[in-house]
Write a protein that holds these residues in place. Structure first.
Motif, PDB file in Angstrom:
ATOM      1  N   MET A 103       0.818  -1.207   0.000  1.00  0.00           N
ATOM      2  CA  MET A 103       0.000   0.000   0.000  1.00  0.00           C
ATOM      3  C   MET A 103       0.855   1.263   0.000  1.00  0.00           C
ATOM      4  O   MET A 103       1.816   1.375   0.759  1.00  0.00           O
ATOM      5  CB  MET A 103      -0.904   0.001   1.242  1.00  0.00           C
ATOM      6  N   SER A 104       0.488   2.214  -0.845  1.00  0.00           N
ATOM      7  CA  SER A 104       1.194   3.498  -0.879  1.00  0.00           C
ATOM      8  C   SER A 104       0.705   4.391   0.258  1.00  0.00           C
ATOM      9  O   SER A 104      -0.374   4.157   0.825  1.00  0.00           O
ATOM     10  CB  SER A 104       0.938   4.205  -2.215  1.00  0.00           C
ATOM     11  N   ASP A 105       1.485   5.400   0.597  1.00  0.00           N
ATOM     12  CA  ASP A 105       1.064   6.366   1.615  1.00  0.00           C
ATOM     13  C   ASP A 105      -0.221   7.061   1.196  1.00  0.00           C
ATOM     14  O   ASP A 105      -1.092   7.330   2.030  1.00  0.00           O
ATOM     15  CB  ASP A 105       2.163   7.403   1.875  1.00  0.00           C
ATOM     16  N   GLU A 106      -0.342   7.352  -0.089  1.00  0.00           N
ATOM     17  CA  GLU A 106      -1.542   8.026  -0.600  1.00  0.00           C
ATOM     18  C   GLU A 106      -2.795   7.178  -0.338  1.00  0.00           C
ATOM     19  O   GLU A 106      -3.821   7.692   0.121  1.00  0.00           O
ATOM     20  CB  GLU A 106      -1.391   8.290  -2.101  1.00  0.00           C
ATOM     21  N   THR A 107      -2.706   5.900  -0.609  1.00  0.00           N
ATOM     22  CA  THR A 107      -3.833   5.007  -0.365  1.00  0.00           C
ATOM     23  C   THR A 107      -4.128   4.904   1.127  1.00  0.00           C
ATOM     24  O   THR A 107      -5.293   4.927   1.534  1.00  0.00           O
ATOM     25  CB  THR A 107      -3.556   3.611  -0.956  1.00  0.00           C
ATOM     26  N   ILE A 111      -7.685   5.778   3.009  1.00  0.00           N
ATOM     27  CA  ILE A 111      -8.376   4.845   3.898  1.00  0.00           C
ATOM     28  C   ILE A 111      -8.588   5.478   5.268  1.00  0.00           C
ATOM     29  O   ILE A 111      -9.671   5.374   5.854  1.00  0.00           O
ATOM     30  CB  ILE A 111      -7.604   3.510   3.996  1.00  0.00           C
ATOM     31  N   LEU A 112      -7.552   6.138   5.781  1.00  0.00           N
ATOM     32  CA  LEU A 112      -7.696   6.832   7.066  1.00  0.00           C
ATOM     33  C   LEU A 112      -8.812   7.855   7.027  1.00  0.00           C
ATOM     34  O   LEU A 112      -9.610   7.956   7.966  1.00  0.00           O
ATOM     35  CB  LEU A 112      -6.377   7.532   7.450  1.00  0.00           C
ATOM     36  N   ASN A 113      -8.879   8.616   5.954  1.00  0.00           N
ATOM     37  CA  ASN A 113      -9.938   9.620   5.812  1.00  0.00           C
ATOM     38  C   ASN A 113     -11.314   8.980   5.790  1.00  0.00           C
ATOM     39  O   ASN A 113     -12.250   9.486   6.403  1.00  0.00           O
ATOM     40  CB  ASN A 113      -9.713  10.471   4.560  1.00  0.00           C
ATOM     41  N   ILE A 114     -11.440   7.877   5.089  1.00  0.00           N
ATOM     42  CA  ILE A 114     -12.729   7.164   5.055  1.00  0.00           C
ATOM     43  C   ILE A 114     -13.105   6.668   6.445  1.00  0.00           C
ATOM     44  O   ILE A 114     -14.227   6.855   6.907  1.00  0.00           O
ATOM     45  CB  ILE A 114     -12.692   5.999   4.042  1.00  0.00           C
ATOM     46  N   LEU A 115     -12.147   6.025   7.109  1.00  0.00           N
ATOM     47  CA  LEU A 115     -12.439   5.438   8.415  1.00  0.00           C
ATOM     48  C   LEU A 115     -12.660   6.446   9.522  1.00  0.00           C
ATOM     49  O   LEU A 115     -13.322   6.153  10.505  1.00  0.00           O
ATOM     50  CB  LEU A 115     -11.319   4.453   8.796  1.00  0.00           C
ATOM     51  N   THR A 116     -12.110   7.621   9.361  1.00  0.00           N
ATOM     52  CA  THR A 116     -12.322   8.663  10.374  1.00  0.00           C
ATOM     53  C   THR A 116     -13.372   9.668   9.930  1.00  0.00           C
ATOM     54  O   THR A 116     -13.538  10.714  10.545  1.00  0.00           O
ATOM     55  CB  THR A 116     -11.007   9.394  10.707  1.00  0.00           C
ATOM     56  N   HIS A 117     -14.076   9.331   8.841  1.00  0.00           N
ATOM     57  CA  HIS A 117     -15.178  10.164   8.326  1.00  0.00           C
ATOM     58  C   HIS A 117     -14.713  11.577   7.969  1.00  0.00           C
ATOM     59  O   HIS A 117     -15.418  12.541   8.185  1.00  0.00           O
ATOM     60  CB  HIS A 117     -16.340  10.224   9.313  1.00  0.00           C
TER      61      HIS A 117
END
Length: 121
Positions: A103-107, A111-117
């Motif tokens: 996984m790249s840092d960008e990905t 994912i972090l943004n999705i999971l933290t809304h």
């Protein structure tokens, strides 16, 4: 030598208390090599070390919270319990596990943004 956030925190504690790694290892009832592996992220911080370090070095509540966060950030292994998970949750966890090392840092940030809304608009 690359330290984890936990490693940097305890290294600063040692400096503040005029200790070397051997002193802290003895207080934590472990070997210097194991403490070093934990500081460098090769091993997880053992259960109980948060309380031990907090008590040994008389940490403030703020310092304890920071140390707790650093312990979480420093983990090298994670466990997902899927007992109550639905089929799609299991598939997502499995795919994440399979994809993690490449996984790249960008990905990871997406994912972090999705999971933290906190999705970008």
């Amino acid at each position: 030598m690359a330290y984890t956030s936990f490693g940097e925190f305890v290294r600063i504690l040692r400096i503040q208390h005029h200790e070397v790694m051997g002193d802290m290892a003895k207080k934590l009832e472990t070997s210097v090599s194991f403490l070093s592996a934990v500081e460098n992220g090769k091993k997880n911080v053992p259960a109980g070390w948060l309380e031990k370090i907090s008590n040994l070095y008389e940490l403030s509540k703020e310092e304890i919270n920071v140390l707790k966060e650093y312990i979480e950030e420093s983990k090298t292994q994670f466990k997902i319990t899927a007992t109550d998970a639905g089929n799609n949750q299991r598939k997502a966890a499995l795919q994440f596990t399979r994809s993690f090392n490449g996984m790249s840092d960008e990905t990871a940030i997406k994912i972090l943004n999705i999971l933290t809304h906190k999705e970008k608009k």
